[in-house]
Design an enzyme around this catalytic site. Structure first.
Site, PDB file in Angstrom:
ATOM      1  N   GLY A 102       6.491  11.450  -4.343  1.00 56.46           N
ATOM      2  CA  GLY A 102       5.539  11.390  -5.359  1.00 56.46           C
ATOM      3  C   GLY A 102       6.302  11.828  -6.557  1.00 56.46           C
ATOM      4  O   GLY A 102       7.401  12.026  -6.736  1.00 56.46           O
ATOM      5  N   CYS A 136      10.898  12.325   0.458  1.00 56.86           N
ATOM      6  CA  CYS A 136      11.354  12.481  -0.902  1.00 56.86           C
ATOM      7  C   CYS A 136      10.522  13.792  -1.517  1.00 56.86           C
ATOM      8  O   CYS A 136      11.076  14.824  -0.971  1.00 56.86           O
ATOM      9  CB  CYS A 136      10.880  11.218  -1.367  1.00 56.86           C
ATOM     10  SG  CYS A 136      11.510  10.964  -3.125  1.00 56.86           S
ATOM     11  N   TYR A 137       9.506  13.530  -2.227  1.00 60.71           N
ATOM     12  CA  TYR A 137       8.829  14.872  -2.741  1.00 60.71           C
ATOM     13  C   TYR A 137       8.537  15.592  -1.454  1.00 60.71           C
ATOM     14  O   TYR A 137       8.647  16.938  -1.406  1.00 60.71           O
ATOM     15  CB  TYR A 137       7.963  14.221  -3.418  1.00 60.71           C
ATOM     16  CG  TYR A 137       6.935  15.362  -3.922  1.00 60.71           C
ATOM     17  CD1 TYR A 137       7.289  16.111  -5.222  1.00 60.71           C
ATOM     18  CD2 TYR A 137       6.066  15.899  -3.301  1.00 60.71           C
ATOM     19  CE1 TYR A 137       6.211  17.325  -5.610  1.00 60.71           C
ATOM     20  CE2 TYR A 137       5.011  16.863  -3.605  1.00 60.71           C
ATOM     21  CZ  TYR A 137       5.347  17.617  -5.015  1.00 60.71           C
ATOM     22  OH  TYR A 137       4.707  18.609  -5.412  1.00 60.71           O
ATOM     23  N   HIS A 181      13.569   6.588   1.152  1.00 51.27           N
ATOM     24  CA  HIS A 181      12.388   5.896   1.398  1.00 51.27           C
ATOM     25  C   HIS A 181      12.667   4.972   2.771  1.00 51.27           C
ATOM     26  O   HIS A 181      13.022   3.477   2.580  1.00 51.27           O
ATOM     27  CB  HIS A 181      11.887   5.021   0.276  1.00 51.27           C
ATOM     28  CG  HIS A 181      11.374   6.230  -0.627  1.00 51.27           C
ATOM     29  ND1 HIS A 181      10.035   6.807  -0.710  1.00 51.27           N
ATOM     30  CD2 HIS A 181      11.918   6.517  -1.789  1.00 51.27           C
ATOM     31  CE1 HIS A 181      10.160   7.536  -1.668  1.00 51.27           C
ATOM     32  NE2 HIS A 181      11.170   7.532  -2.418  1.00 51.27           N
ATOM     33  N   GLU A 215      10.440   3.604   4.519  1.00 52.94           N
ATOM     34  CA  GLU A 215       9.242   2.890   4.468  1.00 52.94           C
ATOM     35  C   GLU A 215       9.365   1.440   3.845  1.00 52.94           C
ATOM     36  O   GLU A 215       8.757   0.454   4.132  1.00 52.94           O
ATOM     37  CB  GLU A 215       7.873   3.529   3.925  1.00 52.94           C
ATOM     38  CG  GLU A 215       7.992   3.840   2.607  1.00 52.94           C
ATOM     39  CD  GLU A 215       8.513   4.902   2.042  1.00 52.94           C
ATOM     40  OE1 GLU A 215       9.493   5.657   2.955  1.00 52.94           O
ATOM     41  OE2 GLU A 215       8.420   5.714   0.901  1.00 52.94           O
ATOM     42  N   ASP A 242     -11.205 -11.735   5.242  1.00 48.24           N
ATOM     43  CA  ASP A 242     -12.204 -10.377   5.585  1.00 48.24           C
ATOM     44  C   ASP A 242     -13.539 -10.817   5.927  1.00 48.24           C
ATOM     45  O   ASP A 242     -13.903 -10.046   6.969  1.00 48.24           O
ATOM     46  CB  ASP A 242     -11.984  -9.434   4.240  1.00 48.24           C
ATOM     47  CG  ASP A 242     -10.598  -9.121   4.114  1.00 48.24           C
ATOM     48  OD1 ASP A 242      -9.571  -9.547   4.836  1.00 48.24           O
ATOM     49  OD2 ASP A 242     -10.320  -8.902   2.859  1.00 48.24           O
ATOM     50  N   LYS A 262      -4.927  -5.478   5.866  1.00 46.62           N
ATOM     51  CA  LYS A 262      -5.042  -7.008   5.922  1.00 46.62           C
ATOM     52  C   LYS A 262      -4.391  -7.620   7.057  1.00 46.62           C
ATOM     53  O   LYS A 262      -4.980  -8.489   7.787  1.00 46.62           O
ATOM     54  CB  LYS A 262      -4.305  -7.451   4.468  1.00 46.62           C
ATOM     55  CG  LYS A 262      -4.803  -8.998   4.475  1.00 46.62           C
ATOM     56  CD  LYS A 262      -5.743  -9.109   3.551  1.00 46.62           C
ATOM     57  CE  LYS A 262      -6.167 -10.275   3.439  1.00 46.62           C
ATOM     58  NZ  LYS A 262      -7.676 -10.786   2.537  1.00 46.62           N
TER      59      LYS A 262
END
Ligand code: XMP
Length: 507
Positions: A54, A81-82, A165, A167, A223, A363
């Site tokens: 964040g 991180c944060y 990070h 991710e 979708d 998605k």
């Protein structure tokens, strides 16, 4: 009981990505606001919690916090991180602001800890503050040149923090960290997969809808297609789909959409020919936002009229997906363009309820589910197409003549991309009617004709994109074919703008 990871959102830009990584590792995850009540975090089941990054500094006034009772649940927690700094603060460690921001690819030294098995030595960093002293009970398990405590662990309480990070794809094999955390540390089964959700979603739809009617707008996009096929499997012909041909579709698109939905997927679908209606409303309108608004409103009018003709429906089917749900729950950034997705029909048009079977899926999961329920591969992997269609690819006012030129050039471009085997590597590719005219020479004669723009981008989520490096010979063929085969076009230009600063569409 379903395994479930809660990702607590402290406002970082990669937070949706964390939730996706957890699902890719085989555990269902939810991204929920940092200040959610404990009961919501616990839900029906809870296997682990991840605290995201964040923008705040943990010591700043008003810095984001969460209900610290989560640390007494006996559930493993991973702070990123944060999230790591927050753990350090709560448990009495020290955090300091570095003089230089550690940003970008960074070399890291990992200790021999199960969390890091299979990772490389380069990670992605993006922080000002860092933990300078780990709290009591924690030990440092990684370091970088600038950051002595780049990760820490309290094995007793199963609390872990990483400063980098994992991710983002810039962290070498970062996905392994999530797999290690979930499998080795949390000892989870990791058996979630969107392609197995069919039965569960169908049961939910049946329970919600009973024997009532459902009406849905089908756009031809992924979708709404997956949502419609699911509901059709659940309640059969209680579902009626309406496909509005607003005249702003690509070459042959209306026929192809009808063929697939009616013939291949056996959906109960009605096509409404509203081409003249939309063109009339759009006549002379130049301003892009006005165009979008007109199309959005007209779409609702047509849909309303048609659903009334059918005697009204009790439920409205929407192809809402998880990013829409997450984004509508947060104060979003400034409006760059108003998106009139058919998934965004207002609720107040006379329906008693909404059916949104995909509202918890990303998605890529919608695509996996779509393939698992037998929707043709080409449809599932179709490139995104905007609700306002070709109207936002004709710069300036929209006329049938311009649309025809655009459709023809777009068809040629798509055909060449397909023939050169590039279709699945490119996120979106289309032509733009620029409205500009330029001088040229063809067969010894002067021409004064239109300029067609060619746009092709690579991306994973449409949020940021790179222009696609289509090989020159392919570009050459595209240009020659468009100029040779489309009347009133004498020049083709290739758009080399990424996003930001550009957007994908030109309007
Ligand atoms: P931009 O142009 O904002 O587009 O970079 C991002 C993605 O959204 C699509 N797009 C739309 N989709 N209704 C939609 O359903 C819209 O009004 C709309 N405008 C843009 C665009 O094609 C790209 O995939």
């Amino acid at each position: 009981m379903r395994e479930r990871v809660v990702v607590l959102d402290f406002g970082g830009q990669y937070n949706q990505l964390i939730a996706r990584r957890v699902r890719e590792a085989g555990v269902y995850s939810e991204l929920i606001p940092h200040d959610a009540p404990l009961s919501r975090i616990q839900g029906e089941s809870l296997s682990a919690i991840i605290l995201t990054g964040g923008p705040d500094s943990v010591y700043a006034e008003g810095a984001k916090t969460c209900d610290n009772a989560i640390f007494s649940l006996g559930i493993p927690v991973l702070g990123i991180c944060y999230g790591m700094q927050y753990l350090a603060k709560v448990f009495g460690g020290e955090i300091a602001s570095a003089e230089i921001r550690e940003y970008g690819h960074t070399n890291i030294r990992f200790s021999d800890h199960p969390l890091f098995r299979g990772l490389g030595s380069a990670v992605w960093m993006n922080h000002n503050d860092s933990v300078t002293k780990e709290p009591k009970g924690f030990s440092s398990i990684a370091s970088t040149a600038a950051c002595p405590v780049a990760a820490f662990a309290d094995e007793e309480r199963k609390l872990y923090g990483i400063q980098f990070h994992a991710e983002v794809t810039h962290t070498e094999n970062g996905q392994r960290l999530f797999e290690n955390f979930l499998k080795q540390i949390c000892a989870l089964r990791c058996d979630y997969s969107a392609s197995n959700l069919k039965d569960e979603l169908i049961a939910q739809i049946r329970a919600q809808v009973g024997n009532k009617r459902v009406i849905g707008a089908l756009s031809g996009g992924v979708d709404s297609s997956v949502a419609s096929v699911l509901v059709h499997e659940a309640v059969g012909d209680q579902l009626t789909c309406i496909f509005v041909d607003h005249g702003l579709l690509r070459e042959n698109e209306a026929d192809e959409v009808m063929r697939v939905y009616h013939d291949t997927l056996s959906l109960n679908i009605i096509k409404v020919d509203a081409r003249q209606r939309f063109l009339k409303k759009l006549a002379g309108v130049v301003e892009p936002e006005r165009k979008r608004k007109i199309i959005g409103e007209e779409f609702i009018r047509v849909f309303e009229e048609e659903s009334k003709k059918l005697g009204g429906g009790e439920f409205l089917l929407q192809g809402t997906i998880y990013p829409d749900v997450i984004e509508s729950g947060t104060s979003s950034a400034s409006t760059i363009k108003s998106h009139h997705n058919v998934g965004g029909l207002p609720k107040d048009i006379g329906f008693t309820g909404l059916v949104e079977p995909l509202r918890m899926l990303f998605k890529d999961e919608v695509r996996a589910l779509g393939e698992s329920i037998g929707i043709p591969h080409e449809l599932v992997w179709r490139q995104p197409f905007p609700g306002p269609g070709l109207a936002i690819r004709v710069l300036g006012d929209v006329t049938e003549e311009k649309l025809q030129i655009l459709r023809r050039s777009d068809f040629i471009f798509r055909e060449e991309i397909k023939n050169s085997g590039l279709a699945e590597a490119i996120w979106q590719y289309f032509t733009v009617f620029t409205g500009m005219r330029s001088v040229g020479v063809m067969g010894d004669l002067r021409t004064y004709d239109y300029v067609i723009g060619v746009r092709a981008v690579t991306s994973t989520d449409a949020m940021t994109v790179e222009w696609a490096e289509i090989p020159y010979p392919v570009l050459r063929r595209i240009s020659e074919r468009i100029i040779g085969e489309v009347p009133h076009v004498n020049r083709v230009v290739y758009d080399i703008t990424s996003k930001p600063p550009g957007t994908i569409e030109w309007e």
